[in-house]
Design a protein around this motif. Structure first.
Motif, mmCIF file in Angstrom:
data_model
loop_
_atom_site.group_PDB
_atom_site.id
_atom_site.type_symbol
_atom_site.label_atom_id
_atom_site.label_comp_id
_atom_site.label_asym_id
_atom_site.label_seq_id
_atom_site.Cartn_x
_atom_site.Cartn_y
_atom_site.Cartn_z
ATOM 1 N N TYR A 2 0.835 -1.203 0.000
ATOM 2 C CA TYR A 2 0.000 0.000 0.000
ATOM 3 C C TYR A 2 0.874 1.259 0.000
ATOM 4 C CZ TYR A 2 -3.345 3.440 1.821
ATOM 5 O OH TYR A 2 -4.120 4.559 2.006
ATOM 6 N N PHE A 3 1.904 1.292 0.837
ATOM 7 C CA PHE A 3 2.772 2.466 0.877
ATOM 8 C C PHE A 3 3.599 2.586 -0.403
ATOM 9 C CE2 PHE A 3 2.602 1.734 5.638
ATOM 10 C CZ PHE A 3 1.637 2.703 5.825
ATOM 11 N N ALA A 4 4.061 1.447 -0.940
ATOM 12 C CA ALA A 4 4.852 1.489 -2.180
ATOM 13 C C ALA A 4 4.031 2.004 -3.353
ATOM 14 C CB ALA A 4 5.402 0.100 -2.485
ATOM 15 N N ALA A 5 2.712 1.781 -3.303
ATOM 16 C CA ALA A 5 1.841 2.251 -4.388
ATOM 17 C C ALA A 5 1.577 3.741 -4.301
ATOM 18 C CB ALA A 5 0.529 1.481 -4.373
ATOM 19 N N GLY A 6 2.009 4.407 -3.244
ATOM 20 C CA GLY A 6 1.886 5.848 -3.136
ATOM 21 C C GLY A 6 0.565 6.333 -2.580
ATOM 22 N N TYR A 7 -0.174 5.466 -1.906
ATOM 23 C CA TYR A 7 -1.466 5.879 -1.370
ATOM 24 C C TYR A 7 -1.280 6.625 -0.041
ATOM 25 C CZ TYR A 7 -3.534 2.867 -4.911
ATOM 26 O OH TYR A 7 -3.895 2.306 -6.104
ATOM 27 N N PRO A 8 -2.310 7.351 0.406
ATOM 28 C CA PRO A 8 -2.155 8.196 1.601
ATOM 29 C C PRO A 8 -1.901 7.383 2.875
ATOM 30 C CG PRO A 8 -4.109 8.818 0.327
ATOM 31 C CD PRO A 8 -3.617 7.524 -0.244
ATOM 32 N N TYR A 9 -1.148 8.029 3.752
ATOM 33 C CA TYR A 9 -0.963 7.435 5.076
ATOM 34 C C TYR A 9 -2.291 7.517 5.835
ATOM 35 C CZ TYR A 9 4.072 7.639 4.314
ATOM 36 O OH TYR A 9 5.327 7.451 3.816
ATOM 37 N N GLY A 10 -2.485 6.558 6.764
ATOM 38 C CA GLY A 10 -3.729 6.556 7.520
ATOM 39 C C GLY A 10 -3.743 5.422 8.537
ATOM 40 N N PRO A 11 -4.917 5.051 9.002
ATOM 41 C CA PRO A 11 -5.019 4.028 10.061
ATOM 42 C C PRO A 11 -4.752 2.603 9.603
ATOM 43 C CG PRO A 11 -7.201 4.801 9.409
ATOM 44 C CD PRO A 11 -6.210 5.676 8.716
ATOM 45 N N ILE A 12 -4.148 2.421 8.422
ATOM 46 C CA ILE A 12 -3.734 1.067 8.046
ATOM 47 C C ILE A 12 -2.701 0.533 9.045
ATOM 48 C CG2 ILE A 12 -1.884 1.826 6.513
ATOM 49 C CD1 ILE A 12 -2.657 -0.528 4.667
#
Length: 412
Positions: A97-107
């Motif tokens: 998820y982070f490598a795909a460039g999506y926003p930081y959040g409660p993941i």
């Protein structure tokens, strides 16, 4: 006895360890649908809110991002059954998820839940490796691989952010370790309580077995002897046979009363007994019963008599009773001598008969001496049994007494 002991077993005392272990077994058997669904909704909604402030730095949420956000909670359904798979899977999904460039959040929350489940289940190394790999992977993405990964024109993350993430990871693992240690402590305390309860139940069984043995062995020995006398004299001396039958009736009544008293402690555990436990004040009755079996008993007391604690009083009476029963069963002597010696902090019992041993089978379980030793050992005393100094057989018991707290009785 078994049902009574079972009803008062480990679950009866409400221990944290017992309740926690039952909860753990129940948790492992079911999938945590409710908590996982709540977590999934929170992650989706929370990430949508967090994405509003990250339009310029991260990619907007799309269906692929939402699929990744739901994949983590889906794996968490199996966090109790397969904690290692769950923690590595959730960490890998978060890294993608982070490598795909999506926003930081409660993941991050899904990673925390998986890490806690793995550590609490005892898979500490797996949890640390999974979370550590996620953090190292994030370092690579944020400070090196960002040039080739979305979003375009991304910049390296500030190192202060990495320190915050590292602190979060360490705090998460430390909190999970604390919970694991506490759960293990509860489980250990619960096991110790169950072991103590089992020891208490075993001791209670032994106590009741000794009481029943001592009561029945003495009374039935008297009954056996008198029954033989009655049968032998039934035709030639009916009056003597009647006396033997009267003795049998009295001995059986006494035995029934004491057995009923012992059984009452099973029916109403914890209640006070309806009748006082026998003690040395009942020695005259014991002498009379022995006389009914044809045994003349002499009682001798040395020293200044003191009031005995109930447990010591009962043990002394039962030891004398069992020793006289053995004389009736196994000795050819028709006389016995009982000496009670009172010394500072010590009660000494000597039971002697002149012998010789009959060598015949007089019945009995053979546990009389074992029971006497157990009674004495429970009070910190000792039992010695063997040939007497001038023939016959001697039983010597020493029972410790408390200090000068109890008032002395009159000299005897």
């Amino acid at each position: 006895m078994g049902a009574w002991a079972e009803n008062r077993g480990p679950g009866a005392f409400g221990a944290h360890g017992g309740r926690w272990e039952r909860w753990e077994r129940w948790e492992r058997r079911r999938l945590p649908w409710a908590s996982t669904l709540l977590l999934a909704v929170f992650v989706l909604v929370g990430t949508a809110f967090a994405a509003r402030g990250q339009h310029s730095q991260r990619l907007p949420l799309d269906n692929y991002a939402r699929l990744l956000l739901l994949a983590g909670p889906a794996l968490l359904l199996f966090r109790h059954r397969r904690p290692v798979v769950a923690v590595f899977g959730v960490s890998a999904i978060a890294l993608v998820y982070f490598a795909a460039g999506y926003p930081y959040g409660p993941i991050f929350l899904t990673v925390g839940v998986a890490c806690y489940a793995a550590i609490a289940a005892g898979h500490r190394r797996a949890a640390w490796w999974a979370v550590g790999s996620l953090w190292l992977g994030h370092l690579l993405i944020a400070h090196w691989l960002y040039r080739w990964l979305p979003p375009p024109h991304d910049r390296a993350a500030p190192w202060g952010q990495e320190l915050v993430i590292a602190a979060f990871v360490v705090a998460l693992c430390a909190a999970s370790e604390l919970v694991r240690v506490r759960r293990e402590q509860w489980a250990r305390e619960g096991a110790e309580r169950r072991a103590a309860e089992k020891r208490r139940q075993d001791e209670e069984r032994l106590r009741i077995a000794r009481e029943l043995h001592d009561v029945l062995a003495h009374s039935i020995s008297v009954i056996n002897v008198q029954a033989g006398v009655g049968l032998a004299l039934l035709d030639s001396d009916p009056e003597q046979a009647r006396t033997a039958l009267t003795t049998i009736k009295a001995a059986s009544k006494e035995a029934l009363g004491e057995v009923r008293q012992v059984l009452d402690t099973l029916r109403t555990p914890g209640d006070a007994p309806r009748a006082p436990a026998p003690g040395l004040d009942r020695l005259p009755e014991l002498v009379e019963q022995a006389a009914g079996a044809g045994l003349t008993v002499e009682i001798v007391r040395d020293g200044r008599r003191i009031a005995l604690p109930p447990g010591t009083d009962l043990a002394a009476f039962r030891i004398i009773q069992e020793a006289l029963t053995n004389v009736v069963r196994h000795s050819g002597s028709r006389t016995a001598r009982v000496r009670l010696g009172y010394a500072p902090g010590l009660l000494e019992l000597l039971i002697d008969d002149a012998g010789p041993a009959t060598g015949g089978d007089a019945g009995g379980s053979g546990n009389g001496l074992v029971g006497m030793r157990e009674r004495a050992a429970a009070l910190g005393g000792t039992i010695e049994a063997g040939p007497g100094p001038v023939g016959g057989f001697r039983v010597r018991a020493t029972l410790p007494l408390p200090g000068p707290g109890l008032p002395p009785e009159e000299p005897v």
